[in-house]
Design an enzyme around this catalytic site. Structure first.
Site, PDB file in Angstrom:
ATOM      1  CG  ASP A 304      -2.195   0.871   0.901  1.00  0.00           C
ATOM      2  OD1 ASP A 304      -2.144   1.704  -0.026  1.00  0.00           O
ATOM      3  OD2 ASP A 304      -3.213   0.744   1.613  1.00  0.00           O
TER       4      ASP A 304
HETATM    5  C1  BGC Z   1      -5.111   3.187   0.165  1.00  0.00           C
HETATM    6  C2  BGC Z   1      -5.328   2.117  -0.869  1.00  0.00           C
HETATM    7  C3  BGC Z   1      -5.238   2.702  -2.262  1.00  0.00           C
HETATM    8  C4  BGC Z   1      -3.915   3.416  -2.422  1.00  0.00           C
HETATM    9  C5  BGC Z   1      -3.700   3.981  -3.805  1.00  0.00           C
HETATM   10  C6  BGC Z   1      -3.907   4.043  -0.123  1.00  0.00           C
HETATM   11  O1  BGC Z   1      -3.893   5.155   0.698  1.00  0.00           O
HETATM   12  O2  BGC Z   1      -5.013   2.591   1.434  1.00  0.00           O
HETATM   13  O3  BGC Z   1      -6.572   1.499  -0.671  1.00  0.00           O
HETATM   14  O4  BGC Z   1      -5.400   1.689  -3.221  1.00  0.00           O
HETATM   15  O5  BGC Z   1      -3.839   4.459  -1.469  1.00  0.00           O
HETATM   16  O6  BGC Z   1      -4.512   5.047  -4.083  1.00  0.00           O
END
Ligand code: BGC
Length: 785
Positions: A304
């Site tokens: 993530d």
């Molecule tokens: C989130 C994810 C997301 C990623 C990309 C993160 O802050 O936890 O769910 O896919 O950002 O945007």
């Protein structure tokens, strides 16, 4: 910038020729040199039919730097403008990007990859969570439909639209089980139940990816998230720790991820949280033993956002060097939005702290995924030719409004309907009030990706379109979302491109007075209240579930007019609805309904569609009851309804049990359920029992309901839940019609992970419960021999 819908790429290639499969083979072979003056390195196109051989051959040609470059997943943004990114890509330092979401923007980036030494295509990812250009209901709404076809429609349409914008992967489905509505991301998931969420997870993966291999040009790869247990953050506070015993993990929280993996999800996003002391990102047990060895996952793992660097904050890595070492050794293949692998891996490989094999495993998984996305066959598979680009990415003609309206109408849950207040007549006069009655942005809900606020139909527009000149509609805003400046500032601080919570400058009293005047002149009041979409989002945890005071004051003033009061709730988590339940004439839970929300809500309010949604998550009476999920474990002293103060498990200040149970939802017609008949009273280990019930539409209207099958293991080797959902059937019945519904129960439905984590069905008595919600059920028992 993570949330921005479009990027502003400036560099353009004049006229790009779409690569046919043959051309791309030639390109990979270095025979087409338009983008590759120096094309001596090449993968063998003759091997393209065989993924393993092709990828092996390619890997043999890769330098260490090129391999490390593949591990980098970069977001386009202020620090990484398009031109710079294209150069990085051309230098072989990028594996994929996210947040660049048009063909026009993505083409020059892929051109960059075609200028790189080995011409390894990059992939384009994005958070396509509940729609792309067309926004469907949020996860909780989709789950409320209890209709897998509706989920498939939403996901397939999202994939089609995303692929048509040159995207290859979505960071979806988000299948984190949430039993704590304080957690803002509850909105994004599909609720509290392992069975329901697992079914939705597998349907989503299939609809996003399609059946073809490599994935077809009009579908995208699914990256199921957040692996694992992110929905169980302590206290519902985002990014908090998760501590959980293994049986709960295996029985209640892991099944949806497993279902997505079994359905063939090409990628897995690793969660931000730690699990029992080890962050998911550096968790060898999670990413190697469970995911790859036990579950047989062969795809790509993506960290993530910034999660590898955060290993230092978690306190398991001393510095970024150690963070990179831990993450890659644990099996986190790609690093999202940080430079850690790029910066640290060369040194780590040199010092021997990371083995060549660790790197090669990650690279192979990334290249395999690109192969599975069809990008080695055609790097421009989804980007297409420039002359096929849409003139306007947000053109009306690109939206799928009919599908959005139909799915949205199924996603709402009717919680109350006193004196048959609903459906409303398209006659007389309707007062529409509330801060969410005409708020385009809030129709979209959280994580709406490329959805455009102005293209949504608000409730005001939806009601107006529905009544035409048959009824008079008077609108008054009545209140701001909240008058708490601190909260408004917080919501507007959160990365949005523009402030989303825009305050009406009038005094609360003046706004309420206007709404009350409108109400007095009307036959009925429709109040659209709840949360702005940012209130139920990442990093939007709450300590309370109540409506903000500004809205409560409005509702109380409206109630005092004596007019029938219909609440249309827009929110991304179960709310404390005690006052509303006592005082409103009707309550419709709409969650956030998406692009066609206003029309779909009007369809329900006027009875053009009979509501059929059921809650995928329990509504507690108060924050103090959390967690309040229906499938809780058996107790030695369970609460006995009607017997307070008897040394049983209860709270003494308020009634016990949920305000609205899991699986609950009303209709404009009535349904009755017969007792349960079992085909036999005993079952062999490899046999089955059939449970049948007759469901009857006892009212005057056609309508659908959901017949739900729960099972209770009466006495097991360990403490088991009071009941667990094992199957359901959505049944459409004409007024007066009845139908027999049969469920086949086999050992699979009786299995659970025991204290030794063996997946077993233990002989003994099982109680079958069938109901139209989880609380009010008919029961019968059989014995597993
Ligand atoms: C989130 C994810 C997301 C990623 C990309 C993160 O802050 O936890 O769910 O896919 O950002 O945007």
């Amino acid at each position: 910038m993570k949330y921005s819908a479009t990027s502003s790429v400036v560099a353009r290639t004049p006229h790009h020729q779409r690569f046919t499969a043959l051309a791309s083979v030639l390109l990979i072979a270095g025979l087409l040199t338009s983008f590759a003056p120096d094309a001596q390195a090449q993968a063998n196109p003759a091997l393209l039919k065989d993924k393993a051989a092709f990828v092996n051959d390619l890997m043999k040609q890769m330098t260490l730097d090129e391999k490390i470059g593949q591990l980098r997943l970069v977001s386009i943004g202020p620090e990484m403008p398009a031109k710079k990114l294209a150069d990085e890509i051309a230098a072989g330092r990028v594996g994929g990007t996210f947040n660049s979401v048009t063909r026009k923007d993505n083409r020059p980036l892929q051109d960059g990859a075609m200028r790189s030494r080995l011409k390894i295509p990059i992939f384009f990812a994005y958070d396509v969570i509940h729609g792309h250009r067309t926004t469907f209901p949020i996860g909780l709404g989709l789950a409320s439909a209890w209709d897998l076809d509706a989920v498939a429609t939403a996901m397939r349409t999202s994939a089609n639209e995303a692929a048509a914008d040159g995207l290859d992967m979505t960071f979806a489905p988000m299948v984190d089980i949430s039993r704590d509505p304080r957690w803002g991301r509850t909105s994004e998931g599909f609720g509290e139940d392992p069975y329901l969420v697992s079914r939705i997870a597998e349907v989503s993966v299939r609809a996003l990816q399609g059946e073809q291999k490599p994935i077809a040009a009009d579908r995208v790869m699914a990256s199921v998230k957040h692996f694992a247990l992110y929905g169980a953050v302590e206290g519902g506070r985002d990014y908090n720790v998760v501590n959980m015993d293994p049986m709960r993990m295996y029985n209640d929280y892991l099944p949806p991820y497993r279902a997505a993996v079994d359905a063939g999800a090409g990628a897995v996003m690793v969660a931000l949280n730690s699990i029992n002391g080890t962050p998911a990102t550096s968790n060898t047990w999670l990413l190697q033993d469970l995911l790859r060895k036990d579950w047989g996952f062969k795809g790509l793992t993506v960290s993530d956002h910034g999660a590898i660097t955060e290993l230092v904050n978690h306190g398991v890595a001393h510095d970024e060097t150690e963070a990179a070492q831990l993450a890659i050794k644990a099996g986190t293949d790609m690093s999202m939005a940080d430079q850690v692998y790029l910066g640290q891996l060369p040194g780590l490989l040199k010092s021997g702290k990371v083995a060549q094999q660790d790197l090669d495993n990650a690279v192979r998984e990334i290249l395999d995924a690109k192969y599975d996305m069809g990008l080695f066959h055609d790097p421009y598979l989804r980007i297409g030719r420039a002359d096929g680009d849409p003139a306007e990415v947000n053109a009306e003609s690109r939206l799928h409004r009919a599908a959005a309206r139909q799915v949205a109408a199924q996603s709402m849950v009717l919680l109350e309907n006193r004196n048959a207040t609903l459906p409303l007549k398209k006659a007389g006069s309707i007062a529409l009030v509330g801060p969410l009655a005409d708020s385009h942005i809030d129709m979209l809900g959280s994580w709406s990706g490329a959805g455009v606020d102005k293209q949504t139909i608000t409730l005001k527009q939806g009601l107006q379109d529905a009544v035409g000149d048959k009824a008079k509609l008077v609108y008054a805003r009545g209140a701001n979302i909240t008058d708490d400046k601190h909260i408004v500032d917080y919501l507007n601080f959160m990365n949005w491109d523009a402030p989303e919570v825009v305050q009406d400058k009038r005094s609360p009293q003046a706004m309420i007075a206007e709404a009350v005047r409108a109400a007095r002149k009307a036959d009925v009041v429709v109040a659209a209240v709840g949360e702005s979409r940012g209130m139920s989002h990442e990093s939007s945890s709450r300590t309370q579930l109540t409506l903000p005071d500004s809205q409560v004051a409005l509702l109380k003033a409206l109630k005092a007019t004596g007019k029938p009061l219909v609440l249309v709730l827009m929110n991304g988590r179960p709310l404390d609805l005690n006052w509303a339940r006592e005082n409103a004439s009707a309550i419709l839970e709409t969650w956030y309904t998406g692009t066609e929300g206003g029309h779909a809500i009007a369809d329900i309010l006027f009875g053009d569609v009979n509501p059929s949604g059921k809650l995928p998550i329990t509504f507690p009476r108060s924050v103090g009851q959390i967690p309040s999920y229906y499938n809780h474990a058996r107790l030695g002293r369970p609460f006995t309804e009607g017997k307070p103060g008897n040394y049983t498990s209860q709270y003494y200040e308020e009634p016990n049990g949920p305000l609205y149970p899991f699986g609950y939802g009303l209709s404009y017609t009535g349904f009755s359920l017969s007792g349960v008949t079992l085909s036999q009273s005993t079952m062999k280990a490899d046999g089955k029992v059939e449970a049948s019930v007759t469901v009857k539409n006892t009212g005057q209207r056609d309508g659908a309901t959901v017949v739900q099958l729960y099972i209770r293991d009466v006495a097991a080797s360990v403490v088991r839940p009071v009941k667990e959902l094992k199957d359901f059937r959505k049944v459409m019945l004409k007024a007066g019609e009845q139908q027999e519904v049969r469920f086949v129960i086999d050992a699979k439905a009786l299995k659970f992970y025991n204290a030794r984590l063996e997946h077993v069905a233990e002989p003994g008595e099982f109680q079958v419960q069938v109901g139209l919600d989880s609380k009010d059920v008919k029961a019968a028992s059989f014995t597993l021999e």
